[in-house]
Enzyme design. Structure first.
Site, PDB file in Angstrom:
ATOM      1  N   ARG A  47       0.839  -1.213   0.000  1.00 46.58           N
ATOM      2  CA  ARG A  47       0.000   0.000   0.000  1.00 46.58           C
ATOM      3  C   ARG A  47       0.874   1.264   0.000  1.00 46.58           C
ATOM      4  NH1 ARG A  47      -3.219  -3.351  -0.709  1.00 46.58           N
ATOM      5  NH2 ARG A  47      -5.394  -3.420  -0.053  1.00 46.58           N
TER       6      ARG A  47
ATOM      7  N   SER B  41     -10.347   0.023   3.359  1.00 47.80           N
ATOM      8  CA  SER B  41      -9.586  -0.236   4.590  1.00 47.80           C
ATOM      9  C   SER B  41      -9.077   1.084   5.151  1.00 47.80           C
ATOM     10  CB  SER B  41      -8.374  -1.128   4.310  1.00 47.80           C
ATOM     11  OG  SER B  41      -8.779  -2.367   3.810  1.00 47.80           O
TER      12      SER B  41
ATOM     13  N   GLU C 247      -4.425   4.279   6.385  1.00 51.33           N
ATOM     14  CA  GLU C 247      -4.195   3.888   4.994  1.00 51.33           C
ATOM     15  C   GLU C 247      -4.570   5.008   4.015  1.00 51.33           C
ATOM     16  OE1 GLU C 247      -4.484   1.853   1.250  1.00 51.33           O
ATOM     17  OE2 GLU C 247      -6.261   2.509   2.320  1.00 51.33           O
TER      18      GLU C 247
HETATM   19  N1  EPU Z   1     -10.816 -10.311  10.139  1.00 51.22           N
HETATM   20  C1  EPU Z   1     -11.361 -10.131  11.385  1.00 51.22           C
HETATM   21  N2  EPU Z   1     -12.449  -9.320  11.522  1.00 51.22           N
HETATM   22  C2  EPU Z   1     -13.014  -8.704  10.460  1.00 51.22           C
HETATM   23  C3  EPU Z   1     -12.475  -8.904   9.177  1.00 51.22           C
HETATM   24  C4  EPU Z   1     -11.359  -9.695   9.043  1.00 51.22           C
HETATM   25  O1  EPU Z   1     -10.889 -10.689  12.364  1.00 51.22           O
HETATM   26  O2  EPU Z   1     -13.986  -7.969  10.684  1.00 51.22           O
HETATM   27  C5  EPU Z   1      -9.594 -11.118  10.015  1.00 51.22           C
HETATM   28  C6  EPU Z   1      -9.861 -12.494   9.487  1.00 51.22           C
HETATM   29  O3  EPU Z   1      -9.025 -13.392  10.168  1.00 51.22           O
HETATM   30  C7  EPU Z   1      -9.423 -12.440   8.038  1.00 51.22           C
HETATM   31  C8  EPU Z   1      -8.303 -11.412   8.110  1.00 51.22           C
HETATM   32  O4  EPU Z   1      -8.698 -10.496   9.119  1.00 51.22           O
HETATM   33  O5  EPU Z   1      -8.959 -13.665   7.598  1.00 51.22           O
HETATM   34  C9  EPU Z   1      -8.105 -10.674   6.796  1.00 51.22           C
HETATM   35  O6  EPU Z   1      -9.344 -10.086   6.406  1.00 51.22           O
HETATM   36  P1  EPU Z   1      -9.682  -9.789   4.885  1.00 51.22           P
HETATM   37  O7  EPU Z   1      -9.409 -10.986   4.034  1.00 51.22           O
HETATM   38  O8  EPU Z   1     -11.041  -9.200   4.808  1.00 51.22           O
HETATM   39  O9  EPU Z   1      -8.590  -8.731   4.446  1.00 51.22           O
HETATM   40  P2  EPU Z   1      -7.940  -7.481   5.181  1.00 51.22           P
HETATM   41  O10 EPU Z   1      -6.542  -7.853   5.528  1.00 51.22           O
HETATM   42  O11 EPU Z   1      -8.810  -6.964   6.263  1.00 51.22           O
HETATM   43  C10 EPU Z   1      -6.919  -6.579   2.958  1.00 51.22           C
HETATM   44  C11 EPU Z   1      -6.873  -5.281   2.225  1.00 51.22           C
HETATM   45  C12 EPU Z   1      -8.178  -5.039   1.481  1.00 51.22           C
HETATM   46  C13 EPU Z   1      -8.382  -6.189   0.515  1.00 51.22           C
HETATM   47  C14 EPU Z   1      -8.409  -7.508   1.279  1.00 51.22           C
HETATM   48  C15 EPU Z   1      -8.492  -8.702   0.373  1.00 51.22           C
HETATM   49  C16 EPU Z   1      -5.357  -3.840   3.470  1.00 51.22           C
HETATM   50  C17 EPU Z   1      -5.231  -2.628   4.329  1.00 51.22           C
HETATM   51  N3  EPU Z   1      -6.606  -4.185   3.133  1.00 51.22           N
HETATM   52  O12 EPU Z   1      -7.919  -6.435   3.966  1.00 51.22           O
HETATM   53  O13 EPU Z   1      -8.038  -3.840   0.739  1.00 51.22           O
HETATM   54  O14 EPU Z   1      -9.587  -6.042  -0.226  1.00 51.22           O
HETATM   55  O15 EPU Z   1      -7.196  -7.637   2.049  1.00 51.22           O
HETATM   56  O16 EPU Z   1      -7.285  -8.891  -0.269  1.00 51.22           O
HETATM   57  O17 EPU Z   1      -4.363  -4.430   3.116  1.00 51.22           O
HETATM   58  C18 EPU Z   1      -8.394  -1.491   0.811  1.00 51.22           C
HETATM   59  O18 EPU Z   1      -7.174  -1.370   0.750  1.00 51.22           O
HETATM   60  O19 EPU Z   1      -9.160  -0.489   0.867  1.00 51.22           O
HETATM   61  C19 EPU Z   1      -8.970  -2.831   0.855  1.00 51.22           C
HETATM   62  C20 EPU Z   1     -10.279  -3.049   1.010  1.00 51.22           C
END
Ligand code: EPU
Length: 343
Positions: free
Chosen positions: A169, A243, A339
């Site tokens: 990012r 995010s 972010e």
């Molecule tokens: N999780 C929780 N609670 C929640 C949501 C998620 O505990 O409410 C935990 C779960 O264990 C899950 C892990 O967090 O497995 C990861 O969650 P998720 O797959 O939804 O991805 P993220 O790490 O929260 C990142 C990106 C997103 C992107 C997704 C999918 C960043 C800052 N965010 O989110 O990007 O869509 O992965 O690849 O890296 C953005 O940048 O605006 C964005 C939406």
């Protein structure tokens, strides 16, 4: 002769230009529809006395208050196949193109490789700034070069992969080069020898539910869209900036300390020995998921997304962000970094 600033609009509301739906006004505003227009504008010296901000789709910016400067709103159009090479299609898009429409257009033409990045809000020009990424892929993986206009000199500059200094990012446009350039077009290298990237757990699960073992790029795009529509709020209905925090990257010792207390802590080891943690999990653990905080709140389906419950101002968003950072620090001694860009 009219004053050069006569081409700018004055005192423009930015509410409809940011997906969080925050109210703020720009003292000066101009749509940029071509790099030649911008270069001609730079040649009229006066405008450079104004501070300026380059705005794309407004999906990654938090407007903290009125902006006493010039907003350059990027609306440069264009999509074209530049070249066919032995192993890749070289495709270019104007910075003002909608990112998702561009992704679907490449798929329609059989130029595959951007499908995992479907439905990310925003414009093509903003995509490299924060190296957008999702479901196991980031723009750096498909990037060839970009063209930008130096807002000081009016010169056109080409940035290749190395010059962009892409990180998680992150890119040079969020650091040393912040505010200096307006990205006018981005060129992608889409591999002819396409391989599906379906290792991300959510994506693999969605394809399994759809009983698709060997997905096409379009099926991956459809699955990614379904996941995003289910987990992330539509900015048209509920203001948000995706995010709100980066997933924190900690050293091995910090991870070991945390894992001893929280064996279930989701974590992603990085090549350099550091460990990326799921910010959403840390935030949820602190009880924030689904909670309202005045006019803003934490989205009930994804704790990493802050939302506008209606009528919020930039300061409301910042107060909530600070409260979350404080809780996560107190509970885990982990720092959460914002972010989106603040203006
Ligand atoms: N999780 C929780 N609670 C929640 C949501 C998620 O505990 O409410 C935990 C779960 O264990 C899950 C892990 O967090 O497995 C990861 O969650 P998720 O797959 O939804 O991805 P993220 O790490 O929260 C990142 C990106 C997103 C992107 C997704 C999918 C960043 C800052 N965010 O989110 O990007 O869509 O992965 O690849 O890296 C953005 O940048 O605006 C964005 C939406």
């Amino acid at each position: 002769m009219s004053h050069p600033t006569a081409v700018f609009s004055r005192n423009v509301s930015l509410r409809s230009f940011n997906t969080f739906g925050l109210p703020a006004r720009a003292a000066w505003f101009i749509p940029i529809k071509a790099s030649a227009q911008l270069i001609a504008l730079i040649a009229t010296l006066e405008w450079r006395y104004l501070q300026h901000f380059v705005l794309g789709g407004g999906s990654n910016v938090i407007l903290t208050g009125d902006f006493d400067g010039l907003v350059l709103h990027v609306r440069i159009p264009g999509r074209e196949l530049l070249a066919e090479e032995g192993d890749a299609w070289i495709v270019r898009a104007g910075a003002g193109e909608n990112w998702h429409d561009f992704v679907r257009w490449t798929l329609d033409n059989g130029w595959l490789g951007l499908e995992n990045l479907s439905l990310i809000p925003g414009t093509v020009g903003a995509a490299p700034v924060q190296n957008i990424g999702a479901y196991g892929l980031e723009i750096a993986d498909r990037f060839q070069e970009l063209e930008a206009v130096d807002l000081d000199s009016g010169e056109t500059v080409i940035f290749d992969q190395a010059a962009c200094q892409f990180g998680y990012r992150d890119s040079v446009f969020k650091r040393e080069a912040a505010g200096r350039y307006l990205i006018s077009s981005v060129t992608f290298r889409l591999p002819k020898c396409w391989q599906p990237e379906i290792r991300y757990a959510d994506l693999a699960g969605e394809l399994e539910r759809r009983e698709i073992a060997k997905p096409t790029a379009r099926q991956i795009s459809d699955a990614v869209m379904a996941i995003r529509m289910c987990k992330l709020p539509d900015p048209e209905r509920l203001g948000n900036a995706g995010s709100f925090f980066k997933n924190p990257v900690v050293n091995a010792a910090t991870f070991a300390r945390l894992a001893a207390h929280y064996p279930q802590l989701p974590h992603y080891p990085q090549a350099n020995g550091t460990v990326k943690l799921a910010a959403a999990w840390l935030i949820e653990c602190c009880g924030w998921k689904g909670r309202d905080f005045g006019l803003v709140g934490v989205y009930e389906k994804q704790a990493l997304v802050l939302v506008n419950r209606g009528g919020a101002r930039g300061e409301d968003v910042l107060h909530l962000a600070q409260a979350i950072q404080k809780s996560v620090w107190e509970a885990f001694e982990v720092e959460l970094e914002l972010e989106p860009v603040l203006l």
